[in-house]
Design a protein around this motif. Structure first.
Motif, PDB file in Angstrom:
ATOM      1  N   ALA A  27      13.476  37.114 -15.037  1.00 24.82           N
ATOM      2  CA  ALA A  27      13.423  35.935 -15.902  1.00 24.82           C
ATOM      3  C   ALA A  27      13.993  34.701 -15.210  1.00 24.82           C
ATOM      4  N   THR A  28      13.415  33.561 -15.541  1.00 22.38           N
ATOM      5  CA  THR A  28      13.953  32.272 -15.124  1.00 22.38           C
ATOM      6  C   THR A  28      14.810  31.796 -16.289  1.00 22.38           C
ATOM      7  N   SER A  29      16.011  31.318 -16.011  1.00 17.04           N
ATOM      8  CA  SER A  29      16.887  30.916 -17.115  1.00 17.04           C
ATOM      9  C   SER A  29      17.388  29.496 -16.941  1.00 17.04           C
ATOM     10  N   VAL A  30      17.706  28.887 -18.049  1.00 12.66           N
ATOM     11  CA  VAL A  30      18.282  27.547 -18.080  1.00 12.66           C
ATOM     12  C   VAL A  30      19.515  27.636 -18.957  1.00 12.66           C
ATOM     13  N   LYS A  31      20.640  27.196 -18.431  1.00 16.77           N
ATOM     14  CA  LYS A  31      21.871  27.217 -19.223  1.00 16.77           C
ATOM     15  C   LYS A  31      21.958  25.940 -20.030  1.00 16.77           C
ATOM     16  N   ALA A  32      22.055  26.117 -21.333  1.00 17.45           N
ATOM     17  CA  ALA A  32      22.260  24.984 -22.221  1.00 17.45           C
ATOM     18  C   ALA A  32      23.752  24.902 -22.514  1.00 17.45           C
ATOM     19  N   THR A  33      24.140  24.061 -23.418  1.00 13.81           N
ATOM     20  CA  THR A  33      25.559  23.871 -23.715  1.00 13.81           C
ATOM     21  C   THR A  33      26.239  25.171 -24.128  1.00 13.81           C
ATOM     22  N   ASP A  34      25.689  25.861 -25.096  1.00 13.23           N
ATOM     23  CA  ASP A  34      26.339  27.056 -25.624  1.00 13.23           C
ATOM     24  C   ASP A  34      25.510  28.332 -25.491  1.00 13.23           C
ATOM     25  N   TYR A  35      24.385  28.264 -24.812  1.00 13.78           N
ATOM     26  CA  TYR A  35      23.536  29.448 -24.727  1.00 13.78           C
ATOM     27  C   TYR A  35      22.666  29.391 -23.477  1.00 13.78           C
ATOM     28  N   ILE A  36      21.988  30.517 -23.191  1.00 18.27           N
ATOM     29  CA  ILE A  36      21.062  30.587 -22.065  1.00 18.27           C
ATOM     30  C   ILE A  36      19.675  30.859 -22.625  1.00 18.27           C
ATOM     31  N   VAL A  37      18.673  30.146 -22.126  1.00 17.52           N
ATOM     32  CA  VAL A  37      17.298  30.303 -22.574  1.00 17.52           C
ATOM     33  C   VAL A  37      16.507  30.916 -21.411  1.00 17.52           C
ATOM     34  N   TYR A  38      15.691  31.935 -21.700  1.00 19.16           N
ATOM     35  CA  TYR A  38      14.935  32.637 -20.674  1.00 19.16           C
ATOM     36  C   TYR A  38      13.453  32.334 -20.769  1.00 19.16           C
ATOM     37  N   TYR A  39      12.789  32.323 -19.615  1.00 16.28           N
ATOM     38  CA  TYR A  39      11.342  32.073 -19.520  1.00 16.28           C
ATOM     39  C   TYR A  39      10.717  33.100 -18.602  1.00 16.28           C
ATOM     40  N   CYS A  40       9.459  33.481 -18.891  1.00 17.00           N
ATOM     41  CA  CYS A  40       8.772  34.463 -18.060  1.00 17.00           C
ATOM     42  C   CYS A  40       8.258  33.834 -16.772  1.00 17.00           C
ATOM     43  N   GLY A  41       8.176  32.510 -16.723  1.00 15.59           N
ATOM     44  CA  GLY A  41       7.713  31.828 -15.517  1.00 15.59           C
ATOM     45  C   GLY A  41       7.777  30.324 -15.683  1.00 15.59           C
ATOM     46  N   LEU A  42       7.340  29.637 -14.654  1.00 14.07           N
ATOM     47  CA  LEU A  42       7.413  28.179 -14.659  1.00 14.07           C
ATOM     48  C   LEU A  42       6.471  27.540 -15.675  1.00 14.07           C
ATOM     49  N   GLU A  43       5.342  28.179 -15.954  1.00 20.21           N
ATOM     50  CA  GLU A  43       4.412  27.626 -16.952  1.00 20.21           C
ATOM     51  C   GLU A  43       5.083  27.515 -18.315  1.00 20.21           C
ATOM     52  N   CYS A  44       5.746  28.572 -18.735  1.00 14.59           N
ATOM     53  CA  CYS A  44       6.418  28.546 -20.034  1.00 14.59           C
ATOM     54  C   CYS A  44       7.590  27.574 -20.010  1.00 14.59           C
ATOM     55  N   TYR A  45       8.303  27.498 -18.908  1.00 19.20           N
ATOM     56  CA  TYR A  45       9.404  26.542 -18.811  1.00 19.20           C
ATOM     57  C   TYR A  45       8.882  25.118 -18.961  1.00 19.20           C
ATOM     58  N   ASP A  46       7.760  24.804 -18.289  1.00 13.84           N
ATOM     59  CA  ASP A  46       7.182  23.460 -18.391  1.00 13.84           C
ATOM     60  C   ASP A  46       6.747  23.153 -19.825  1.00 13.84           C
ATOM     61  N   LYS A  47       6.138  24.137 -20.502  1.00 13.62           N
ATOM     62  CA  LYS A  47       5.725  23.938 -21.895  1.00 13.62           C
ATOM     63  C   LYS A  47       6.938  23.642 -22.763  1.00 13.62           C
ATOM     64  N   TRP A  48       8.014  24.409 -22.576  1.00 10.24           N
ATOM     65  CA  TRP A  48       9.224  24.202 -23.355  1.00 10.24           C
ATOM     66  C   TRP A  48       9.834  22.836 -23.072  1.00 10.24           C
ATOM     67  N   LYS A  49       9.868  22.456 -21.814  1.00  6.76           N
ATOM     68  CA  LYS A  49      10.467  21.180 -21.426  1.00  6.76           C
ATOM     69  C   LYS A  49       9.683  20.019 -22.046  1.00  6.76           C
TER      70      LYS A  49
END
Length: 61
Positions: A27-49
């Protein structure tokens, strides 16, 4: 007698966008202030962003 190593199943997380279950190690993860969000790949990360950026932009009244 030979001891067999115990097989341990990998920890599974869900993608924040498509909810696909993936091993934590993949998983690719991004740390937010109080939690970590996981993505299956860069495509999903871009959609979320893009979705997150659209929610934060001010609206004209």
């Amino acid at each position: 007698m030979i001891e067999q190593e115990k097989i341990v199943a990998p920890e599974i997380v869900s993608c924040e966008v498509c909810f696909k279950e993936i091993p934590l190690s993949e998983a690719t993860s991004v740390k937010a202030t109080d939690y970590i969000v996981y993505y299956c790949g860069l495509e999903c990360y871009d959609k979320w962003k893009k979705q997150d950026a659209g929610a934060e932009s001010p609206t004209d009244n």
